[in-house]
Design a protein around this motif. Structure first.
Motif, PDB file in Angstrom:
ATOM      1  N   LEU A   6     -22.128   6.848 -27.868  1.00  0.00           N
ATOM      2  CA  LEU A   6     -22.585   7.292 -26.573  1.00  0.00           C
ATOM      3  C   LEU A   6     -21.402   7.090 -25.740  1.00  0.00           C
ATOM      4  CD1 LEU A   6     -26.118   5.864 -26.125  1.00  0.00           C
ATOM      5  CD2 LEU A   6     -25.559   8.326 -26.968  1.00  0.00           C
ATOM      6  N   ILE A   8     -21.097   6.291 -21.357  1.00  0.00           N
ATOM      7  CA  ILE A   8     -22.064   5.971 -20.318  1.00  0.00           C
ATOM      8  C   ILE A   8     -21.220   6.106 -18.743  1.00  0.00           C
ATOM      9  CG2 ILE A   8     -23.793   4.571 -19.285  1.00  0.00           C
ATOM     10  CD1 ILE A   8     -24.371   5.503 -21.952  1.00  0.00           C
ATOM     11  N   ILE A  17     -25.427  10.175 -19.480  1.00  0.00           N
ATOM     12  CA  ILE A  17     -25.448   9.805 -20.866  1.00  0.00           C
ATOM     13  C   ILE A  17     -24.982  10.699 -21.568  1.00  0.00           C
ATOM     14  CG2 ILE A  17     -26.533   8.652 -22.810  1.00  0.00           C
ATOM     15  CD1 ILE A  17     -28.470   7.417 -20.605  1.00  0.00           C
ATOM     16  N   ALA A  39     -29.667   2.783 -24.202  1.00  0.00           N
ATOM     17  CA  ALA A  39     -29.123   3.162 -22.803  1.00  0.00           C
ATOM     18  C   ALA A  39     -29.897   3.764 -21.984  1.00  0.00           C
ATOM     19  CB  ALA A  39     -28.023   4.240 -23.267  1.00  0.00           C
TER      20      ALA A  39
END
Length: 260
Positions: A6, A8, A17, A39
């Motif tokens: 991911l 962020i 995200i 997250a």
């Protein structure tokens, strides 16, 4: 917190995200599902975050499905646990999140990808997006809520056709079906999400969370959505946001909600 799959970005009250597995067209594997849970939970618990935007890296895919290699040899019991755990950890978790979460569908959203987008509170798509639930072509059915959320969003007949044909629809058809709220160019997708997020952020985050809960109640077995609405409506009267919102209205000024 660092993530392998991911990206962020948190700025101006918006957490973006990005699922970042471009070589796999951002396919969902076990690790990515777990990272998304962490997250999103972290963003939801951050008082500075008022809106979450979920998207995929690159220009080809939001999420092109689940990582089939992880479960191709699963037994019946393993398949059952896979669906149950995934729904609990991510898909139901996203749907019931108190922070608004918008799916920015920037390409293919297939199988688990479309299921993830449908779990979000609403969806925007770029004009190159393609959406579908192709699971029956693999001898299985959607297992992350697809058979439930797709009929809720587009109606039983259209959902049945999409599931049974394993077909895909383009962004314009998704718009006409009510599956997405807006279609934009690839370049305008995130800016449009940010524009909508800005409108959301002007309002009470506490009230929005209670509204999400009330709307979702209508789709839960054994739950009276009207009763949930009444309960949440009443609860708003005990919040600082209600006091500020009504005071600002009477004083003919813009409200400055404390989010409490």
């Amino acid at each position: 917190m660092s993530f392998q799959n991911l990206l962020i970005d948190i700025s101006n009250g918006i957490a973006t995200i990005t699922i970042n597995r471009p070589s796999k067209l951002n396919a969902l594997n076990k690790a990515t599902i777990e990272e998304l849970h962490e997250a999103i939970k972290s963003a939801n618990n951050d008082s500075q975050v008022k809106v979450i935007i979920l998207t995929g890296s690159g220009e080809k895919a939001f999420v092109a499905g689940a990582d089939i290699s992880e479960f191709a040899h699963f037994s019946v019991n393993e398949g059952d646990r896979l669906a149950a755990k995934g729904q609990e950890l991510l898909f139901d978790f996203v749907q019931n999140l108190s922070t608004p979460i918008i799916a920015a569908v920037n390409g293919f959203a297939l199988g688990g990808g479309l299921e993830l987008a449908m779990a979000c509170h609403f969806r925007l798509a770029s004009d190159n997006a393609k959406m579908g639930l192709p699971e029956v072509s693999l001898g299985v059915i959607p297992g992350y809520g697809g058979t439930q959320r797709l009929p809720q969003l587009i109606g039983k007949g259209r959902a049945m056709e999409l599931v049974m044909t394993a077909g895909m629809i383009n962004a314009e058809k998704a718009l006409s079906y009510g599956l997405v709220n807006y279609v934009t160019t690839q370049e305008e997708l995130l800016p449009t999400c940010h524009k909508i997020a800005g409108k959301i952020m002007r309002n009470s985050s506490v009230a929005i969370g209670k509204a999400i809960n009330a709307v979702n109640a209508n789709y839960k077995d054994g739950v009276n959505g009207f009763e949930t609405e009444i309960e949440n409506f009443g609860a708003c009267f005990g919040t600082e946001d209600f006091k500020e919102g009504t005071t600002a209205f009477l004083e003919k000024r813009q409200a400055n909600f404390p989010g409490k």
